[in-house]
Scaffold this motif. Sequence first.
Motif, PDB file in Angstrom:
ATOM      1  N   ALA A   1       9.664   8.608   2.685  1.00  8.45           N
ATOM      2  CA  ALA A   1      10.601   8.090   3.693  1.00  8.45           C
ATOM      3  C   ALA A   1      11.954   7.806   3.058  1.00  8.45           C
ATOM      4  N   LYS A   2      11.921   7.174   1.900  1.00 14.33           N
ATOM      5  CA  LYS A   2      13.171   6.806   1.246  1.00 14.33           C
ATOM      6  C   LYS A   2      13.976   8.056   0.866  1.00 14.33           C
TER       7      LYS A   2
ATOM      8  N   PRO B   1      -1.578   9.818  -0.732  1.00 14.70           N
ATOM      9  CA  PRO B   1      -0.424   9.409  -1.548  1.00 14.70           C
ATOM     10  C   PRO B   1       0.507   8.561  -0.688  1.00 14.70           C
ATOM     11  N   PRO B   2       1.107   7.518  -1.288  1.00 15.21           N
ATOM     12  CA  PRO B   2       1.959   6.631  -0.501  1.00 15.21           C
ATOM     13  C   PRO B   2       3.084   7.423   0.176  1.00 15.21           C
ATOM     14  N   SER B   3       3.319   7.117   1.430  1.00 17.99           N
ATOM     15  CA  SER B   3       4.317   7.887   2.178  1.00 17.99           C
ATOM     16  C   SER B   3       5.683   7.216   2.177  1.00 17.99           C
ATOM     17  N   ALA B   4       5.743   5.946   1.729  1.00 17.23           N
ATOM     18  CA  ALA B   4       7.012   5.224   1.806  1.00 17.23           C
ATOM     19  C   ALA B   4       8.086   5.867   0.929  1.00 17.23           C
ATOM     20  N   SER B   5       7.656   6.421  -0.223  1.00 16.12           N
ATOM     21  CA  SER B   5       8.659   7.027  -1.100  1.00 16.12           C
ATOM     22  C   SER B   5       9.235   8.295  -0.475  1.00 16.12           C
TER      23      SER B   5
ATOM     24  N   ARG C   1       0.814  -1.211   0.000  1.00 18.12           N
ATOM     25  CA  ARG C   1       0.000   0.000   0.000  1.00 18.12           C
ATOM     26  C   ARG C   1       0.851   1.266   0.000  1.00 18.12           C
ATOM     27  N   GLY C   2       2.162   1.102  -0.011  1.00 18.51           N
ATOM     28  CA  GLY C   2       3.040   2.274  -0.052  1.00 18.51           C
ATOM     29  C   GLY C   2       3.167   2.957   1.290  1.00 18.51           C
ATOM     30  N   GLU C   3       2.802   2.242   2.352  1.00 22.24           N
ATOM     31  CA  GLU C   3       2.862   2.850   3.688  1.00 22.24           C
ATOM     32  C   GLU C   3       4.158   2.532   4.402  1.00 22.24           C
ATOM     33  N   MET C   4       4.890   1.572   3.875  1.00 22.49           N
ATOM     34  CA  MET C   4       6.097   1.116   4.578  1.00 22.49           C
ATOM     35  C   MET C   4       7.228   0.988   3.568  1.00 22.49           C
ATOM     36  N   LEU C   5       8.441   1.324   4.011  1.00 21.41           N
ATOM     37  CA  LEU C   5       9.611   1.196   3.150  1.00 21.41           C
ATOM     38  C   LEU C   5       9.720  -0.230   2.611  1.00 21.41           C
TER      39      LEU C   5
END
Lengths: 273, 102
Positions: free
Chosen positions: B22-23, B16-20, A189-193
Amino acid sequence: MAQVIVVTSGKGGVGKTTTSAAFATGLAQRGKKTVVIDFDVGLRNLDLIMGVERRVVFDIVNVIQGEARLNQALIRDKRTEGLAILPASQTRDKDALTREGVAGIIEELSADFDYILCDSPAGIEKGALLALYFADQAIVVTNPEVSSVRDSDRILGVLQSKSRRAEEKREKVKEHLLVTRYDPNRVERGEMLKLEDVREILAIPLLGVVPENESVLRASNTGTPVIMDTESVAGQAYKDAVGRFLGEELPHRFLEPDKKPGLFKRLFGGRAA
Amino acid sequence: MMSWLDYFRSTRKPDPPSASAAKERLQIVLAHERIGRTREDFLPKLQQELVAVVARYVAIDPGKVNINLDRGGDMSTLAIEIELPGPPATAGAARTSAAAAR
Ligand SMILES: Nc1ncnc2c1ncn2[C@@H]1O[C@H](COP(=O)(O)OP(=O)(O)O)[C@@H](O)[C@H]1O
Ligand SMILES: [Mg+2]
Protein backbone atom coordinates in the motif's frame (compact mmCIF):
# COMPACT_ATOMS: atom_id res chain seq x y z
CA MET A 1 -12.57 37.29 14.87
CA ALA A 2 -13.45 33.62 14.87
CA GLN A 3 -11.14 31.00 13.47
CA VAL A 4 -12.77 28.97 10.72
CA ILE A 5 -11.83 25.28 10.75
CA VAL A 6 -12.85 22.87 8.02
CA VAL A 7 -13.08 19.16 8.76
CA THR A 8 -12.40 17.58 5.41
CA SER A 9 -11.07 14.44 3.72
CA GLY A 10 -12.12 14.02 0.11
CA LYS A 11 -13.29 10.50 0.78
CA GLY A 12 -16.60 9.73 2.45
CA GLY A 13 -17.17 7.61 5.52
CA VAL A 14 -13.78 8.27 7.09
CA GLY A 15 -15.08 10.04 10.20
CA LYS A 16 -15.53 13.73 9.33
CA THR A 17 -18.92 14.08 10.99
CA THR A 18 -17.83 12.03 14.00
CA THR A 19 -14.80 14.31 14.28
CA SER A 20 -16.76 17.53 13.78
CA ALA A 21 -19.17 16.60 16.57
CA ALA A 22 -16.39 15.50 18.92
CA PHE A 23 -14.13 18.43 18.20
CA ALA A 24 -16.83 21.07 18.45
CA THR A 25 -17.97 19.62 21.76
CA GLY A 26 -14.37 19.40 22.98
CA LEU A 27 -13.64 23.03 22.12
CA ALA A 28 -16.81 24.18 23.88
CA GLN A 29 -15.93 22.05 26.91
CA ARG A 30 -12.69 23.99 27.02
CA GLY A 31 -14.60 27.24 27.22
CA LYS A 32 -14.36 28.23 23.57
CA LYS A 33 -17.56 29.48 22.01
CA THR A 34 -18.02 27.12 19.11
CA VAL A 35 -20.49 26.66 16.29
CA VAL A 36 -20.45 23.65 14.00
CA ILE A 37 -21.98 23.92 10.53
CA ASP A 38 -23.18 20.94 8.52
CA PHE A 39 -22.29 21.55 4.85
CA ASP A 40 -23.66 18.23 3.65
CA VAL A 41 -26.78 19.61 2.00
CA GLY A 42 -29.15 16.78 1.11
CA LEU A 43 -27.38 14.34 3.44
CA ARG A 44 -27.72 16.04 6.79
CA ASN A 45 -26.30 13.88 9.58
CA LEU A 46 -24.52 16.09 12.03
CA ASP A 47 -27.84 16.78 13.77
CA LEU A 48 -28.21 13.05 14.53
CA ILE A 49 -24.64 12.62 15.73
CA MET A 50 -25.07 15.67 17.97
CA GLY A 51 -28.44 14.40 19.19
CA VAL A 52 -30.39 17.51 18.17
CA GLU A 53 -32.34 16.09 15.23
CA ARG A 54 -35.70 16.79 16.84
CA ARG A 55 -34.87 20.43 17.41
CA VAL A 56 -34.15 21.31 13.78
CA VAL A 57 -36.60 23.96 12.62
CA PHE A 58 -34.65 25.99 10.09
CA ASP A 59 -31.43 25.20 8.30
CA ILE A 60 -28.54 26.93 6.57
CA VAL A 61 -30.40 27.19 3.26
CA ASN A 62 -33.36 28.88 4.94
CA VAL A 63 -30.94 31.45 6.31
CA ILE A 64 -29.21 32.02 2.97
CA GLN A 65 -32.53 32.44 1.21
CA GLY A 66 -33.80 34.87 3.79
CA GLU A 67 -36.55 32.60 5.08
CA ALA A 68 -35.16 32.60 8.59
CA ARG A 69 -32.73 34.59 10.65
CA LEU A 70 -29.46 32.97 11.63
CA ASN A 71 -30.47 33.03 15.28
CA GLN A 72 -33.62 31.08 14.52
CA ALA A 73 -31.69 28.36 12.73
CA LEU A 74 -28.91 27.98 15.30
CA ILE A 75 -29.50 25.18 17.78
CA ARG A 76 -27.92 25.75 21.18
CA ASP A 77 -26.60 22.51 22.61
CA LYS A 78 -28.27 21.69 25.91
CA ARG A 79 -25.46 19.55 27.31
CA THR A 80 -22.49 21.71 26.48
CA GLU A 81 -22.46 25.41 27.12
CA GLY A 82 -21.18 27.68 24.40
CA LEU A 83 -21.88 25.15 21.64
CA ALA A 84 -24.26 25.68 18.73
CA ILE A 85 -25.17 23.70 15.64
CA LEU A 86 -26.25 25.02 12.25
CA PRO A 87 -27.90 22.13 10.41
CA ALA A 88 -27.78 21.45 6.69
CA SER A 89 -30.89 21.33 4.59
CA GLN A 90 -32.24 17.89 3.97
CA THR A 91 -34.57 18.73 1.11
CA ARG A 92 -32.91 21.39 -1.01
CA ASP A 93 -30.36 20.69 -3.66
CA LYS A 94 -26.72 21.60 -3.25
CA ASP A 95 -26.95 24.67 -5.47
CA ALA A 96 -28.95 26.42 -2.79
CA LEU A 97 -25.67 26.96 -0.98
CA THR A 98 -23.93 29.99 -2.45
CA ARG A 99 -20.54 31.43 -1.65
CA GLU A 100 -22.00 34.85 -0.90
CA GLY A 101 -24.61 33.29 1.34
CA VAL A 102 -22.04 31.31 3.30
CA ALA A 103 -19.77 34.36 3.51
CA GLY A 104 -22.57 36.29 5.14
CA ILE A 105 -23.27 33.54 7.66
CA ILE A 106 -19.62 33.16 8.59
CA GLU A 107 -19.23 36.88 9.01
CA GLU A 108 -22.23 37.06 11.28
CA LEU A 109 -21.09 34.07 13.35
CA SER A 110 -17.59 35.51 13.63
CA ALA A 111 -18.87 38.20 15.94
CA ASP A 112 -20.23 35.72 18.49
CA PHE A 113 -17.99 32.66 18.34
CA ASP A 114 -14.33 31.76 18.82
CA TYR A 115 -14.43 28.80 16.46
CA ILE A 116 -16.54 28.00 13.42
CA LEU A 117 -16.25 24.34 12.45
CA CYS A 118 -17.31 23.32 8.96
CA ASP A 119 -18.24 19.66 8.53
CA SER A 120 -17.49 19.04 4.86
CA PRO A 121 -19.36 16.66 2.59
CA ALA A 122 -17.31 14.06 0.72
CA GLY A 123 -15.83 14.75 -2.69
CA ILE A 124 -14.10 17.75 -4.18
CA GLU A 125 -17.18 19.27 -5.77
CA LYS A 126 -19.11 22.37 -4.94
CA GLY A 127 -20.21 21.49 -1.40
CA ALA A 128 -16.74 20.42 -0.30
CA LEU A 129 -15.14 23.44 -1.97
CA LEU A 130 -17.54 25.75 -0.20
CA ALA A 131 -16.91 24.08 3.15
CA LEU A 132 -13.17 24.69 2.85
CA TYR A 133 -13.22 28.05 1.07
CA PHE A 134 -13.29 30.25 4.17
CA ALA A 135 -11.01 28.06 6.29
CA ASP A 136 -8.13 29.38 8.35
CA GLN A 137 -7.29 25.86 9.47
CA ALA A 138 -8.07 22.40 8.16
CA ILE A 139 -8.41 19.10 9.96
CA VAL A 140 -7.73 16.47 7.33
CA VAL A 141 -9.37 13.24 8.46
CA THR A 142 -7.59 10.21 7.05
CA ASN A 143 -8.00 6.47 7.47
CA PRO A 144 -4.90 4.27 7.13
CA GLU A 145 -6.03 2.98 3.79
CA VAL A 146 -4.87 3.74 0.22
CA SER A 147 -7.92 5.53 -1.16
CA SER A 148 -8.33 7.69 1.92
CA VAL A 149 -4.67 8.75 1.92
CA ARG A 150 -4.78 9.56 -1.78
CA ASP A 151 -7.95 11.63 -1.38
CA SER A 152 -6.44 13.48 1.57
CA ASP A 153 -3.44 14.36 -0.55
CA ARG A 154 -5.80 15.62 -3.19
CA ILE A 155 -7.77 17.75 -0.75
CA LEU A 156 -4.50 19.23 0.55
CA GLY A 157 -3.82 20.36 -3.02
CA VAL A 158 -7.28 21.90 -3.18
CA LEU A 159 -6.72 23.73 0.11
CA GLN A 160 -3.51 25.17 -1.30
CA SER A 161 -5.08 26.36 -4.53
CA LYS A 162 -8.81 26.94 -4.08
CA SER A 163 -9.29 28.27 -0.56
CA ARG A 164 -9.86 31.96 -0.01
CA ARG A 165 -6.46 32.22 1.63
CA ALA A 166 -4.85 30.73 -1.49
CA GLU A 167 -6.81 32.98 -3.82
CA GLU A 168 -5.95 36.07 -1.84
CA LYS A 169 -2.32 34.89 -1.59
CA ARG A 170 -2.42 35.16 2.18
CA GLU A 171 -0.66 32.85 4.61
CA LYS A 172 -1.74 29.33 3.73
CA VAL A 173 -4.44 27.36 5.51
CA LYS A 174 -2.95 25.67 8.59
CA GLU A 175 -3.13 21.92 8.07
CA HIS A 176 -3.66 19.23 10.71
CA LEU A 177 -3.64 15.50 10.12
CA LEU A 178 -6.11 13.42 12.10
CA VAL A 179 -5.75 9.70 11.50
CA THR A 180 -8.94 7.90 12.47
CA ARG A 181 -10.17 4.30 12.57
CA TYR A 182 -6.63 3.22 13.34
CA ASP A 183 -6.29 -0.42 14.32
CA PRO A 184 -2.91 -1.14 15.96
CA ASN A 185 -3.52 -4.90 15.83
CA ARG A 186 -3.96 -4.86 12.08
CA VAL A 187 -0.97 -2.55 11.74
CA GLU A 188 1.12 -5.00 13.72
CA ARG A 189 0.05 -7.81 11.42
CA GLY A 190 1.10 -5.74 8.42
CA GLU A 191 -2.46 -5.48 7.16
CA MET A 192 -2.86 -1.76 7.64
CA LEU A 193 -0.69 1.25 6.84
CA LYS A 194 1.39 2.33 9.81
CA LEU A 195 0.90 5.75 11.33
CA GLU A 196 4.48 6.59 10.34
CA ASP A 197 3.74 5.71 6.71
CA VAL A 198 0.69 7.95 6.57
CA ARG A 199 2.64 10.78 8.18
CA GLU A 200 5.55 10.34 5.81
CA ILE A 201 3.31 10.37 2.75
CA LEU A 202 1.08 13.29 3.66
CA ALA A 203 3.81 15.22 5.47
CA ILE A 204 1.62 17.58 7.51
CA PRO A 205 1.63 18.01 11.30
CA LEU A 206 -0.15 15.26 13.21
CA LEU A 207 -2.99 16.41 15.45
CA GLY A 208 -4.04 13.01 16.68
CA VAL A 209 -4.81 9.35 16.11
CA VAL A 210 -8.27 8.01 16.90
CA PRO A 211 -8.39 4.24 17.15
CA GLU A 212 -11.09 2.11 15.59
CA ASN A 213 -13.44 1.74 18.51
CA GLU A 214 -16.90 0.41 19.25
CA SER A 215 -17.69 3.46 21.35
CA VAL A 216 -18.14 5.50 18.16
CA LEU A 217 -21.09 3.45 16.97
CA ARG A 218 -22.55 3.48 20.47
CA ALA A 219 -22.21 7.25 20.62
CA SER A 220 -23.94 7.69 17.29
CA ASN A 221 -26.77 5.38 18.37
CA THR A 222 -27.58 7.69 21.25
CA GLY A 223 -26.69 11.01 19.62
CA THR A 224 -23.88 11.76 22.05
CA PRO A 225 -20.59 13.08 20.62
CA VAL A 226 -18.05 10.36 21.41
CA ILE A 227 -15.81 12.82 23.26
CA MET A 228 -18.44 12.80 26.03
CA ASP A 229 -17.72 9.10 26.58
CA THR A 230 -14.70 9.85 28.70
CA GLU A 231 -14.05 6.17 29.42
CA SER A 232 -13.68 5.24 25.77
CA VAL A 233 -10.35 5.28 23.96
CA ALA A 234 -11.87 7.16 21.01
CA GLY A 235 -13.29 9.80 23.37
CA GLN A 236 -9.92 10.19 25.08
CA ALA A 237 -8.10 10.37 21.76
CA TYR A 238 -10.41 13.19 20.63
CA LYS A 239 -9.93 14.98 23.93
CA ASP A 240 -6.16 14.81 23.46
CA ALA A 241 -6.48 16.10 19.90
CA VAL A 242 -8.49 19.10 21.12
CA GLY A 243 -5.82 19.72 23.76
CA ARG A 244 -3.09 19.67 21.13
CA PHE A 245 -5.12 21.96 18.93
CA LEU A 246 -5.19 24.42 21.81
CA GLY A 247 -1.43 24.21 22.14
CA GLU A 248 -0.86 21.48 24.70
CA GLU A 249 1.90 18.95 24.20
CA LEU A 250 0.44 15.52 24.76
CA PRO A 251 1.88 12.14 23.84
CA HIS A 252 -0.03 10.10 21.29
CA ARG A 253 -1.84 7.20 22.95
CA PHE A 254 -3.55 4.00 21.89
CA LEU A 255 -0.98 3.18 19.21
CA GLU A 256 0.10 -0.17 20.61
CA PRO A 257 -1.55 -3.50 19.80
CA ASP A 258 -3.23 -5.56 22.50
CA LYS A 259 -0.91 -7.90 24.34
CA LYS A 260 -0.42 -11.06 22.32
CA PRO A 261 -2.22 -14.04 23.79
CA GLY A 262 0.22 -16.74 24.86
CA LEU A 263 0.25 -20.23 23.41
CA PHE A 264 -1.83 -21.52 26.29
CA LYS A 265 -4.50 -18.92 25.71
CA ARG A 266 -4.47 -19.53 22.00
CA LEU A 267 -4.99 -23.23 22.59
CA PHE A 268 -7.77 -22.90 25.06
CA GLY A 269 -9.36 -19.64 24.00
CA GLY A 270 -10.18 -16.68 26.16
CA ARG A 271 -11.10 -18.78 29.19
CA ALA A 272 -7.53 -19.42 30.21
CA ALA A 273 -5.54 -16.83 32.16
CA MET B 1 -13.54 -21.75 22.46
CA MET B 2 -11.00 -22.48 19.74
CA SER B 3 -10.64 -26.01 18.50
CA TRP B 4 -7.34 -27.73 17.72
CA LEU B 5 -8.04 -27.11 14.07
CA ASP B 6 -8.26 -23.39 14.66
CA TYR B 7 -4.95 -23.49 16.38
CA PHE B 8 -3.25 -24.98 13.34
CA ARG B 9 -5.12 -22.65 11.06
CA SER B 10 -4.05 -19.60 12.99
CA THR B 11 -0.41 -20.61 12.92
CA ARG B 12 -0.24 -21.44 9.23
CA LYS B 13 2.09 -19.27 7.24
CA PRO B 14 0.36 -15.88 6.93
CA ASP B 15 0.00 -14.02 3.66
CA PRO B 16 2.81 -11.55 3.08
CA PRO B 17 1.92 -8.25 4.76
CA SER B 18 0.04 -6.03 2.34
CA ALA B 19 0.61 -2.71 4.12
CA SER B 20 4.04 -2.24 2.55
CA ALA B 21 2.52 -2.69 -0.90
CA ALA B 22 0.00 0.00 0.00
CA LYS B 23 2.74 2.41 0.95
CA GLU B 24 4.77 1.80 -2.18
CA ARG B 25 1.81 2.14 -4.50
CA LEU B 26 0.70 5.34 -2.78
CA GLN B 27 4.12 6.92 -3.05
CA ILE B 28 4.25 6.24 -6.78
CA VAL B 29 0.75 7.41 -7.60
CA LEU B 30 1.03 10.53 -5.46
CA ALA B 31 4.36 11.51 -6.99
CA HIS B 32 2.57 11.62 -10.32
CA GLU B 33 -0.52 13.36 -9.11
CA ARG B 34 1.45 16.04 -7.32
CA ILE B 35 3.30 16.97 -10.49
CA GLY B 36 0.03 17.24 -12.36
CA ARG B 37 -1.37 19.40 -9.62
CA THR B 38 1.40 21.96 -9.45
CA ARG B 39 2.00 21.98 -13.18
CA GLU B 40 0.27 25.25 -14.05
CA ASP B 41 1.49 26.80 -10.86
CA PHE B 42 5.20 26.29 -11.16
CA LEU B 43 5.94 26.30 -14.88
CA PRO B 44 5.50 30.05 -15.53
CA LYS B 45 7.53 30.87 -12.45
CA LEU B 46 10.22 28.36 -13.42
CA GLN B 47 10.38 29.92 -16.87
CA GLN B 48 10.75 33.41 -15.40
CA GLU B 49 13.49 32.39 -13.03
CA LEU B 50 15.36 30.39 -15.65
CA VAL B 51 15.32 33.28 -18.07
CA ALA B 52 16.69 35.53 -15.35
CA VAL B 53 19.52 33.14 -14.52
CA VAL B 54 20.50 32.41 -18.12
CA ALA B 55 20.30 36.10 -18.99
CA ARG B 56 23.03 36.78 -16.47
CA TYR B 57 25.47 34.84 -18.64
CA VAL B 58 24.22 35.24 -22.21
CA ALA B 59 21.92 37.66 -23.91
CA ILE B 60 18.67 35.89 -24.68
CA ASP B 61 15.29 36.78 -26.01
CA PRO B 62 12.83 35.94 -23.23
CA GLY B 63 10.22 35.19 -25.86
CA LYS B 64 12.35 32.38 -27.27
CA VAL B 65 12.26 30.09 -24.29
CA ASN B 66 10.34 26.87 -24.40
CA ILE B 67 9.53 24.75 -21.40
CA ASN B 68 7.82 21.43 -21.65
CA LEU B 69 6.75 19.00 -18.99
CA ASP B 70 6.00 15.55 -20.31
CA ARG B 71 4.35 13.03 -18.08
CA GLY B 72 4.91 9.44 -19.09
CA GLY B 73 4.20 6.10 -17.51
CA ASP B 74 7.55 5.47 -15.85
CA MET B 75 9.26 8.76 -16.34
CA SER B 76 8.43 12.41 -16.66
CA THR B 77 10.76 14.78 -18.43
CA LEU B 78 11.21 18.47 -18.14
CA ALA B 79 12.60 19.88 -21.40
CA ILE B 80 13.91 23.41 -21.55
CA GLU B 81 14.86 24.98 -24.87
CA ILE B 82 16.43 28.41 -25.04
CA GLU B 83 17.28 29.96 -28.33
CA LEU B 84 20.35 32.20 -28.29
CA PRO B 85 20.14 35.20 -30.59
CA GLY B 86 23.15 36.73 -32.32
CA PRO B 87 25.13 36.49 -35.56
CA PRO B 88 24.88 33.15 -37.32
CA ALA B 89 28.53 32.30 -36.59
CA THR B 90 27.99 32.12 -32.85
CA ALA B 91 24.28 31.43 -32.89
CA GLY B 92 22.99 28.13 -31.74
CA ALA B 93 20.48 26.59 -29.53
CA ALA B 94 21.40 25.61 -26.05
CA ARG B 95 19.44 22.58 -25.15
CA THR B 96 19.14 21.14 -21.80
CA SER B 97 16.75 18.73 -20.27
CA ALA B 98 16.37 17.15 -16.94
CA ALA B 99 14.33 14.37 -15.50
CA ALA B 100 11.82 15.95 -13.19
CA ALA B 101 10.49 12.89 -11.54
CA ARG B 102 10.13 9.22 -12.02
N1 LIG C 1 -12.86 5.75 15.35
C1 LIG C 1 -13.89 5.05 14.84
N2 LIG C 1 -14.12 3.78 15.22
C2 LIG C 1 -15.15 3.08 14.71
N3 LIG C 1 -16.03 3.54 13.84
C3 LIG C 1 -15.87 4.82 13.40
C4 LIG C 1 -14.81 5.65 13.86
N4 LIG C 1 -14.90 6.86 13.25
C5 LIG C 1 -15.99 6.79 12.45
N5 LIG C 1 -16.59 5.58 12.54
C6 LIG C 1 -17.79 5.12 11.80
O1 LIG C 1 -17.56 5.33 10.43
C7 LIG C 1 -18.76 5.72 9.78
C8 LIG C 1 -18.55 7.01 9.03
O2 LIG C 1 -18.29 8.06 9.95
P1 LIG C 1 -18.70 9.56 9.65
O3 LIG C 1 -18.20 10.39 10.76
O4 LIG C 1 -20.15 9.66 9.29
O5 LIG C 1 -17.82 9.82 8.32
P2 LIG C 1 -17.92 10.96 7.22
O6 LIG C 1 -18.59 12.15 7.84
O7 LIG C 1 -16.50 11.21 6.85
O8 LIG C 1 -18.70 10.40 6.07
C9 LIG C 1 -19.82 5.82 10.85
O9 LIG C 1 -20.57 4.65 10.84
C10 LIG C 1 -19.03 5.94 12.13
O10 LIG C 1 -19.71 5.40 13.22
MG1 LIG D 1 -20.29 13.31 7.15
